[in-house]
Motif scaffolding. Structure first.
Motif, PDB file in Angstrom:
ATOM      1  N   ASP A  67       4.452   4.756 -19.412  1.00  0.00           N
ATOM      2  CA  ASP A  67       5.663   4.146 -20.390  1.00  0.00           C
ATOM      3  C   ASP A  67       6.717   5.253 -20.804  1.00  0.00           C
ATOM      4  O   ASP A  67       6.606   6.087 -21.496  1.00  0.00           O
ATOM      5  CB  ASP A  67       4.611   3.986 -21.907  1.00  0.00           C
ATOM      6  CG  ASP A  67       5.696   3.473 -22.916  1.00  0.00           C
ATOM      7  OD1 ASP A  67       6.739   3.007 -22.517  1.00  0.00           O
ATOM      8  OD2 ASP A  67       5.160   3.686 -23.979  1.00  0.00           O
ATOM      9  N   ALA A 121       0.897   0.612 -18.408  1.00  0.00           N
ATOM     10  CA  ALA A 121       2.183   0.370 -17.508  1.00  0.00           C
ATOM     11  C   ALA A 121       2.143  -1.045 -17.006  1.00  0.00           C
ATOM     12  O   ALA A 121       3.420  -1.488 -16.852  1.00  0.00           O
ATOM     13  CB  ALA A 121       1.805   1.335 -16.473  1.00  0.00           C
ATOM     14  N   ARG A 122       1.227  -1.902 -16.619  1.00  0.00           N
ATOM     15  CA  ARG A 122       1.254  -3.028 -16.164  1.00  0.00           C
ATOM     16  C   ARG A 122       1.888  -3.982 -17.030  1.00  0.00           C
ATOM     17  O   ARG A 122       2.683  -4.934 -16.998  1.00  0.00           O
ATOM     18  CB  ARG A 122      -0.078  -3.536 -15.484  1.00  0.00           C
ATOM     19  CG  ARG A 122       0.206  -4.467 -14.542  1.00  0.00           C
ATOM     20  CD  ARG A 122      -1.339  -4.959 -13.685  1.00  0.00           C
ATOM     21  NE  ARG A 122      -2.286  -4.421 -14.670  1.00  0.00           N
ATOM     22  CZ  ARG A 122      -3.314  -3.490 -14.047  1.00  0.00           C
ATOM     23  NH1 ARG A 122      -3.305  -2.974 -12.936  1.00  0.00           N
ATOM     24  NH2 ARG A 122      -4.306  -3.266 -14.624  1.00  0.00           N
ATOM     25  N   SER A 138       3.514 -10.620 -15.212  1.00  0.00           N
ATOM     26  CA  SER A 138       4.079 -11.351 -16.119  1.00  0.00           C
ATOM     27  C   SER A 138       3.312 -11.861 -17.104  1.00  0.00           C
ATOM     28  O   SER A 138       1.966 -11.909 -16.976  1.00  0.00           O
ATOM     29  CB  SER A 138       5.083 -12.153 -15.340  1.00  0.00           C
ATOM     30  OG  SER A 138       4.185 -13.285 -14.961  1.00  0.00           O
ATOM     31  N   GLN A 166       5.351  -3.699 -17.862  1.00  0.00           N
ATOM     32  CA  GLN A 166       6.150  -4.424 -16.826  1.00  0.00           C
ATOM     33  C   GLN A 166       5.956  -5.871 -16.859  1.00  0.00           C
ATOM     34  O   GLN A 166       6.989  -6.684 -16.639  1.00  0.00           O
ATOM     35  CB  GLN A 166       5.451  -4.015 -15.657  1.00  0.00           C
ATOM     36  CG  GLN A 166       6.467  -4.266 -14.259  1.00  0.00           C
ATOM     37  CD  GLN A 166       5.801  -4.089 -13.180  1.00  0.00           C
ATOM     38  OE1 GLN A 166       4.703  -3.180 -13.098  1.00  0.00           O
ATOM     39  NE2 GLN A 166       6.063  -4.483 -11.998  1.00  0.00           N
TER      40      GLN A 166
END
Lengths: 343, 364
Positions: free
Chosen positions: B120, B86-87, A89, B90
């Motif tokens: 993606d 990608a991370r 996050s 997220q």
């Protein structure tokens, strides 16, 4: 025999301390007046005028406010992050406090990070290795720095300022560039190997670059001024008549050095050692540039946790433990000194 | 005077946030890899649109990701690689691209977009800028001297201790990137390079440990110079970087010949993707910039300059022959099939991989 002059010196210092104590209030008042010329200070003074805090109190509390803002607050933030959990996050960790039903604050402490530090021997090895490297470099820096500082104080008065300038001069070049320069000196086809081979001292180039030896050289070189300056300050204040008295009383030079010169310079030695040891312990740039892939230091481990693993909570825990490792010996040392004073 | 104080304050604030000009509207803040563009492209964009490009560079995905996760970077366009992207997607770092503003989207190459969709989905947040492979760069003469029949087109050259030991005295560098080298080691022993299974990943340790004594340094950029100067024999590196070393050596005319090979067992295929952070101050201009980059002539100009392949099909007919015709840059259809991609490791596995990597590096 040699105890006596020391006592004489101490009482003289105490006398000076007492005298300067009388002048403190006056000096503060003077400083306050000077500072009033600066708008920000003036605003601050008028802002607190109604709150019962005197300008003098404000002046005295400045260092504490400074510490609070720039040491304690960042530390608490790091401490807070160290108790959270890694998350994909932005920012990459979970919240520590959560508001439940609008009235309860739920605190979620995650101790896993600290547990991992104890379980995985990587961190302990990195800590111990850092302590070892910082410790050895501190001793070596002292051994190089002491004769340097001593020589400077023994030099004719008119040279001293120039000598002092020479010690400070390297700071005019960026630290990073100076460490980079060592790569050019220490590498296999570097200046040092070239010189030694041409002089016929060695016939195979030495491998210094990318080893712990290079890290030691880098630390000693970079932190030498931090050792020399406090040593110089304490050696320069020394009363030469003490040495003459010792000689008159038949003390041999070596004994005189140990019992008078070295002991009187102890505050400088201790200050210098702290100034070298503390930054060397968390050093990142020097081991990264000069050390090999095998050089394990906590600064590099912290970097890897933060950037490669992106694990802010764990790297915060590493940083907190690093701070504790540093604070405990300092506090212990201060206690010891207080006891010494009291005795 | 007041104006001066204000601008000094603003400057101090900006210095702190590491970003650029905020106030003016006609600006786009781009954060890209170092040595990764023909700078005349930026001038052309400014001439055409009147938008000033403030261009800043980085040299590691880790640095970019740390900045993005901390937030408030002030950048409008950033260029992370696939698994990192990608991370970050997220983590909610990017805003979806407004494809109605990207008229040049039609120029993109489906061979690449299919693969980038793994990182993606639907390519909703990013477009491909460049792509390449992670393979072997070597000094042709020095390698041949030590081993005339050296398997330069195979991972055996790196992961077979007996073969690699022959080059230890001459210098072997390896990328300091665990998420590329661990998959490469797994691929070599016939395991799935994209595996997230800790038991499978542990097998890579033995492979890497066996060759560790012969590797002089783990570093992700020093090998360009080291190869070009002839200081080292072999480096595991990124395609375009090795080709840059090849060209530098050729320019210097120092008798060093560098070559790049994509190993026959397969190699990692990576993608650098342009994306727009959620908090980008000039998202509108960022779209214009990305659309400009996707023009065939612009993309061809960039590739001709940096020697990396791009994901733009329409640009291919405008590429120089030594770019499109070089199989080290644009692999053949058959070679393309052997290339693999790596998804991001889950956090717990990521720690295991980094730990394995640190352990391997620090054992001597």
């Amino acid at each position: 025999m040699s105890q006596k002059p020391r006592e004489g010196k101490r009482s003289q210092v105490e006398y000076l301390d007492a005298r300067s104590g009388e002048g403190t209030a006056g000096a503060l008042e003077e400083l306050h007046k000077q500072l009033l010329l600066l708008p920000p200070y003036r605003w601050l003074c008028s802002a607190i005028a109604g709150s019962g805090i005197s300008p003098r109190g404000l002046l005295i509390s400045t260092p504490y406010i400074w510490l609070l803002l720039f040491f304690l607050a960042p530390f608490l933030i790091v401490l807070k992050i160290s108790f959270s959990e890694y998350a994909i996050s932005q920012p990459p960790y979970t919240a520590l406090f959560e508001l439940v039903d609008d009235i309860y604050v739920q605190i979620k402490l995650n101790l896993e990070n600290y547990q991992l530090l104890f379980e995985d021997d990587l961190y302990w090895r990195a800590y111990l290795n850092s302590v070892k490297i910082a410790g050895i470099s501190t001793i070596l820096t002292l051994m190089v720095g002491y004769p340097l500082a001593y020589g400077m104080t023994r030099a004719p008065q008119r040279w001293r300022l120039a000598l002092l300038m020479l010690v400070i001069l390297p700071f005019w070049t960026s630290f990073l560039i100076r460490v980079y320069a060592w790569i050019g000196i220490l590498k296999k086809e570097g200046l040092l190997n070239l010189l030694l081979i041409n002089l016929g001292i060695i016939d195979q180039p030495l491998t210094i670059m990318n080893t712990d030896t290079a890290v030691y050289i880098g630390i000693i070189y970079s932190y030498l001024p931090f050792m020399v300056l406090p040593l110089y300050a304490s050696l320069e204040k020394m009363d030469d008549t003490l040495l003459e008295a010792a000689a008159d009383l038949g003390s041999r030079p070596i004994k005189t050095f140990w019992q008078i010169t070295f002991r009187l310079s102890l505050p400088g030695v201790i200050a210098g050692c702290f100034l070298v040891f503390i930054p060397a312990l968390g050093e990142f740039v020097i081991p990264d540039l000069l050390g090999g892939s095998g050089t394990l230091m906590i600064g590099k481990t912290l970097w890897a946790e933060f950037f490669s693993n992106r694990d802010w909570p764990l790297s915060s825990a590493v940083a907190v433990v690093l701070l504790l490792i540093l604070v405990i010996p300092i506090v212990a040392f201060q206690k010891l000194q207080e006891k010494d004073k009291a005795a | 005077m007041k104006f001066l104080t204000k601008s000094v304050l603003a400057a101090a604030f900006l210095a702190g946030s590491g970003a650029q000009v905020w106030g003016a509207d006609e600006v786009v803040n781009v954060y890209n890899w170092s040595d990764y563009i023909d700078e005349s492209i930026l001038e052309d964009f400014q001439k055409e649109t009147g938008i000033e490009v403030v261009y800043d560079v980085f040299d590691s995905n880790d640095i970019l990701e740390t900045k993005l996760l901390a937030g408030g970077t002030g950048y409008d366009v950033v260029v992370p690689s696939g698994a990192f992207l990608a991370r970050q997607v997220q983590a909610g770092v990017f805003q979806p691209l407004d494809k109605s503003k990207l008229s040049n989207m039609k120029n993109m190459w489906d061979v690449i977009t299919q693969r980038t969709a793994v990182f993606d989905p639907d390519n909703a947040y990013s477009i491909n800028y460049m792509w390449g492979t992670t393979g072997i760069g070597y000094n042709v003469k020095k390698v041949a001297e030590r081993m005339p029949d050296a398997p330069v087109d195979s991972w055996k050259l790196i992961f077979d201790p007996e073969i690699l030991s022959k080059f230890a005295d001459c210098g072997v560098f390896m990328l300091d990137a665990s998420d590329e080298m661990v998959p490469a080691a797994l691929n070599y022993i016939g395991e799935d390079p994209d595996s997230n299974d800790p038991k499978v990943i542990a097998k890579a340790e033995a492979v890497l440990m066996a060759v560790r004594p012969y590797i002089q340094k783990f570093h992700s950029s020093e090998y360009i110079n080291a190869l070009a100067n002839g200081d080292i024999c072999i480096a595991v590196g990124w395609s375009g970087d090795v080709l840059q070393a090849r060209d530098r050596a050729a320019e210097a005319d120092n008798g060093v010949e560098v070559n790049y090979s994509t190993p026959v067992e397969g190699a990692l295929m990576w993608f650098d993707q342009m994306a727009i952070p959620k908090d980008a101050p000039h998202a509108e201009n960022a779209h214009k910039f990305i659309d400009f980059i996707m023009r065939p002539d612009v993309m061809a100009k960039a590739s001709n300059y940096v020697y990396f392949a791009n994901g733009n099909l329409a640009s291919q007919e405008l590429l120089d022959e030594d770019v499109i015709g070089d199989t080290a840059i644009y692999p053949t259809e058959a070679a393309l099939k052997t290339l693999y991609i790596k998804n991001p490791y889950p956090p717990k596995v990521q720690r295991k991989v980094t730990r394995l990597w640190t352990k391997m590096k620090s054992s001597q």
